[in-house]
Design an enzyme around this catalytic site. Structure first.
Site, mmCIF file in Angstrom:
data_model
loop_
_atom_site.group_PDB
_atom_site.id
_atom_site.type_symbol
_atom_site.label_atom_id
_atom_site.label_comp_id
_atom_site.label_asym_id
_atom_site.label_seq_id
_atom_site.Cartn_x
_atom_site.Cartn_y
_atom_site.Cartn_z
ATOM 1 N N PRO A 122 -14.702 34.312 13.085
ATOM 2 C CA PRO A 122 -15.422 34.872 14.241
ATOM 3 C C PRO A 122 -15.727 36.363 14.163
ATOM 4 C CG PRO A 122 -13.114 34.587 14.774
ATOM 5 C CD PRO A 122 -13.309 34.019 13.387
ATOM 6 N N CYS A 123 -16.572 36.749 13.221
ATOM 7 C CA CYS A 123 -16.908 38.159 13.048
ATOM 8 C C CYS A 123 -17.698 38.721 14.234
ATOM 9 C CB CYS A 123 -17.638 38.385 11.730
ATOM 10 S SG CYS A 123 -19.135 37.433 11.520
ATOM 11 N N HIS A 124 -18.196 37.847 15.118
ATOM 12 C CA HIS A 124 -18.873 38.345 16.323
ATOM 13 C C HIS A 124 -17.892 39.069 17.245
ATOM 14 C CE1 HIS A 124 -17.414 34.298 17.405
ATOM 15 N NE2 HIS A 124 -17.271 34.792 18.634
#
Length: 158
Positions: A122-124
């Site tokens: 989940p790099c967001h």
């Protein structure tokens, strides 16, 4: 490597797997990984089931085997990014510290840009130290939408 595509509430998504693990997630305008052949598998069906449940607000944690390709540093960054819980954010500097190199926040940004499995890794959830949104392969509008979906709390000040 096989890849399957489905329409989702966040656009057309492609998910690829090889050797029993998810290796890539493609947004609508991404290039398909070289060598990927169209197909499906039980793992891809489960990945899409979890993706749809997440986007619909019914899933907080993905439970899928993943095998992203990257350098050892990228692998460590992605491991730290995956540790950021649903509904929370961290800064690039936070991830650099957690990865054991507090001055490598720019390299953390590069690793995030090269994350082959966004959403599942989940790099967001990684934002600027000032709380501002920064680049996202799916675009900043999608990043904001994902953070809103998770009702993310802002970074603590200090």
């Amino acid at each position: 490597m096989i890849i399957s595509f489905q329409q989702s509430a966040i656009g057309r998504i492609g998910i690829a797997e090889s050797g029993g693990a998810i290796t890539n997630l493609c947004f609508e305008h991404d290039l398909v990984p070289e060598g990927a052949e169209p197909g499906t598998s039980d793992l891809l069906r489960e990945a899409f089931r979890q993706l749809h449940a997440y986007v619909d607000g019914g899933l907080r944690v993905f439970n899928l085997p993943v095998n992203p390709y990257g350098t050892p540093f990228m692998q460590e960054v992605w491991r730290q990014v995956t540790a950021v819980p649903f509904g929370q954010t961290a800064s690039y500097r936070d991830i650099a510290r957690a990865a054991g190199n507090p001055n490598a926040f720019r390299a953390v940004g590069m690793a995030n840009r090269r994350n082959p499995i966004p959403l599942f890794i989940p790099c967001h959830r990684i934002i600027g130290a000032n709380g501002k949104l920064t680049g996202y392969r799916g675009g900043l509008a999608l990043k904001r939408r994902l953070l809103d979906l998770e009702q993310c709390r802002p970074l603590p000040s200090g």
